[in-house]
Design an enzyme around this catalytic site. Structure first.
Site, PDB file in Angstrom:
ATOM      1  N   GLY A  43      -1.107 -72.895   3.281  1.00 46.73           N
ATOM      2  CA  GLY A  43      -2.278 -72.571   2.483  1.00 46.73           C
ATOM      3  C   GLY A  43      -2.992 -71.323   2.944  1.00 46.73           C
ATOM      4  O   GLY A  43      -2.391 -70.401   3.487  1.00 46.73           O
ATOM      5  N   GLY A  44      -4.263 -71.311   2.738  1.00 46.90           N
ATOM      6  CA  GLY A  44      -5.051 -70.128   3.022  1.00 46.90           C
ATOM      7  C   GLY A  44      -5.105 -69.185   1.828  1.00 46.90           C
ATOM      8  O   GLY A  44      -5.635 -68.085   1.937  1.00 46.90           O
ATOM      9  N   GLU A  45      -4.547 -69.627   0.694  1.00 43.70           N
ATOM     10  CA  GLU A  45      -4.512 -68.746  -0.469  1.00 43.70           C
ATOM     11  C   GLU A  45      -5.866 -68.661  -1.164  1.00 43.70           C
ATOM     12  O   GLU A  45      -6.043 -67.830  -2.048  1.00 43.70           O
ATOM     13  CB  GLU A  45      -3.412 -69.214  -1.433  1.00 43.70           C
ATOM     14  N   THR A  48       3.256 -68.280   2.361  1.00 54.84           N
ATOM     15  CA  THR A  48       2.568 -67.035   2.032  1.00 54.84           C
ATOM     16  C   THR A  48       2.042 -66.327   3.278  1.00 54.84           C
ATOM     17  O   THR A  48       2.128 -65.107   3.392  1.00 54.84           O
ATOM     18  CB  THR A  48       1.343 -67.324   1.122  1.00 54.84           C
ATOM     19  N   TYR A  92       7.548 -65.956   2.978  1.00 49.41           N
ATOM     20  CA  TYR A  92       7.658 -65.430   1.610  1.00 49.41           C
ATOM     21  C   TYR A  92       8.085 -63.964   1.609  1.00 49.41           C
ATOM     22  O   TYR A  92       8.659 -63.468   0.678  1.00 49.41           O
ATOM     23  CB  TYR A  92       6.290 -65.492   0.915  1.00 49.41           C
ATOM     24  N   ARG A 137       3.105 -64.064  -5.467  1.00 54.70           N
ATOM     25  CA  ARG A 137       2.905 -63.953  -4.017  1.00 54.70           C
ATOM     26  C   ARG A 137       4.145 -63.410  -3.304  1.00 54.70           C
ATOM     27  O   ARG A 137       4.180 -63.350  -2.083  1.00 54.70           O
ATOM     28  CB  ARG A 137       2.550 -65.335  -3.450  1.00 54.70           C
ATOM     29  N   ASP A 172       7.432 -80.322   0.339  1.00 50.20           N
ATOM     30  CA  ASP A 172       6.562 -79.146   0.496  1.00 50.20           C
ATOM     31  C   ASP A 172       5.315 -79.559   1.293  1.00 50.20           C
ATOM     32  O   ASP A 172       4.220 -79.034   1.087  1.00 50.20           O
ATOM     33  CB  ASP A 172       6.175 -78.559  -0.866  1.00 50.20           C
TER      34      ASP A 172
HETATM   35 ZN    ZN Z   1       7.265 -72.620  -1.878  1.00 49.00          ZN
END
Ligand code: ZN
Length: 377
Positions: free
Chosen positions: A68-70, A99, A130, A163, A285
């Protein structure tokens, strides 16, 4: 040292009927009827009557060091605890960055994998994130796979996603070629996990890399194939051509409303279309943030993906979509183990690792998790 599980209905994942399974240390030593270990052995017994005995689940994608952190720093998720995996029946897991490879590092990912393994699980890591060019520990993909035992592949490399780094076909082919050669040298599969986004192009880059650069289709494992209908259609063609596909079990009502296909339904559709179960896996995930973006790409909300969605999807596949238990089970045991080259994982066989679950026969929920011979109730 020795554990005898008596009278459980065994799914290896193929159905073996009611039998006994003897564990010696971290290995499965014998499978049979009325096993009687030497009385001089100090053997613990587990009563499996009325329960199902299956391999421990193999989860192909978990953000073990947090994800996360998006949505800014406050939206970063925490690292996975061993207890979370054990409660979810996951005994083997593949950790990856997503990401964020800036505030999170591969060194930290590796440390998290080793901490989980030290707790009794079997945790592996992927080099990269990514981003392309791939960030590695030693300086390149090939060296990471050859020199670092826990690193078994690359990922998750993002394509067709806002992303992603928008890699070229040639860049993707280079990554797969390096993973292939590194894997050969180290006796690993060197699988490249590909994060699929929502963009129209879908799997076209991977198809081009296979054709233009002669990359074997099985070098890749595209994940999130069930994230929307068009990608599902491409995933079916990919699977029919011999490629492996991975479905994501964690979801939200918003994702489903926006067109995501629940993993259990996607599994049923892939099987109905003729994709063999050996080519299909489901992963959680886990610990990823579950972001929802609006049409302008702005983050609206965020949750955290759970490893327990694997057993939930197993139950849905069997009880809502009529898939045979041994088939649905293979998608979270033997199939992913084979995709990652983990030959002693995801199966109940003499000589395989003693990773097993006792499941409730009705709910298919894990009641007892055995990881490398250690029992957790
Ligand atoms: Zn993914």
């Amino acid at each position: 040292m020795f554990t005898l599980i008596r009278n459980a209905q065994v799914f290896a994942p193929a159905p073996l009927g009611i039998c006994d399974v003897l564990l010696a240390g971290e290995k499965i030593a014998a499978i049979g009827h009325g096993l009687h270990p030497n009385s001089q052995l100090n053997c613990r017994e587990l009563d499996g009557k009325g329960l199902l005995l299956t391999p421990g689940f193999v989860d192909s994608l978990v953000h073990i060091s947090g994800g996360g952190g998006e949505g800014g720093f406050a939206s970063r998720t925490t690292a996975l605890k061993a207890e979370q995996a054990i409660a979810a029946g996951v005994t083997s897991l593949i950790g990856a960055l997503g990401t964020d490879d800036i505030t999170r590092s591969l060194r930290d990912l590796l440390a998290c994998a080793r901490a989980l393994s030290a707790s009794g699980l079997s945790a592996y890591a992927l080099t990269g994130s990514y981003r392309v060019p791939i960030r590695t520990i030693t300086g390149n993909v090939r060296d990471d796979i050859v020199l670092i035992p826990d690193i078994i592949g690359v990922g998750e490399v993002a394509i067709a996603d806002h992303r992603s780094s928008r890699p070229s076909v040639h860049e993707l082919a280079r990554i797969a070629a390096d993973a292939h050669v590194g894997g050969m040298l180290a006796g690993k599969r060197g699988t490249v996990l590909i994060h699929m986004g929502d963009d129209e192009e879908g799997l076209s880059l991977l198809n081009e890399a296979c054709m233009q650069h002669n990359i074997a289709i099985q070098q890749w494992l595209p994940t999130h194939i069930n994230r929307q209908r068009k990608l599902m259609a491409q995933g079916i063609q990919w699977g029919l051509r011999g490629g492996n596909v991975d479905l994501t079990t964690s979801t939200t009502p918003d994702f489903i409303a926006a067109g995501e296909v629940p993993a259990s339904l996607a599994l049923a559709e892939l099987l109905a279309a003729g994709v063999p179960i050996e080519r299909i896996s489901m992963s959680s995930d886990g610990q990823a943030s579950l972001p929802l973006f609006d049409a302008q790409g702005q983050l609206i909300s965020s949750g955290v993906a759970s490893l327990s969605t694997l057993s939930q999807s197993l139950r849905e596949a069997v009880q809502q979509h009529g898939i045979a238990l041994e088939t649905a089970l293979a998608s979270i045991t033997k199939s992913p183990a084979n995709t990652w080259g983990l030959k002693l994982k995801g199966r109940i066989e003499v000589g395989a690792d003693a990773d097993l679950l006792l499941l409730d026969a009705d709910t298919l929920s894990p009641l007892t998790t055995i990881a490398r011979g250690r029992i957790y109730v």
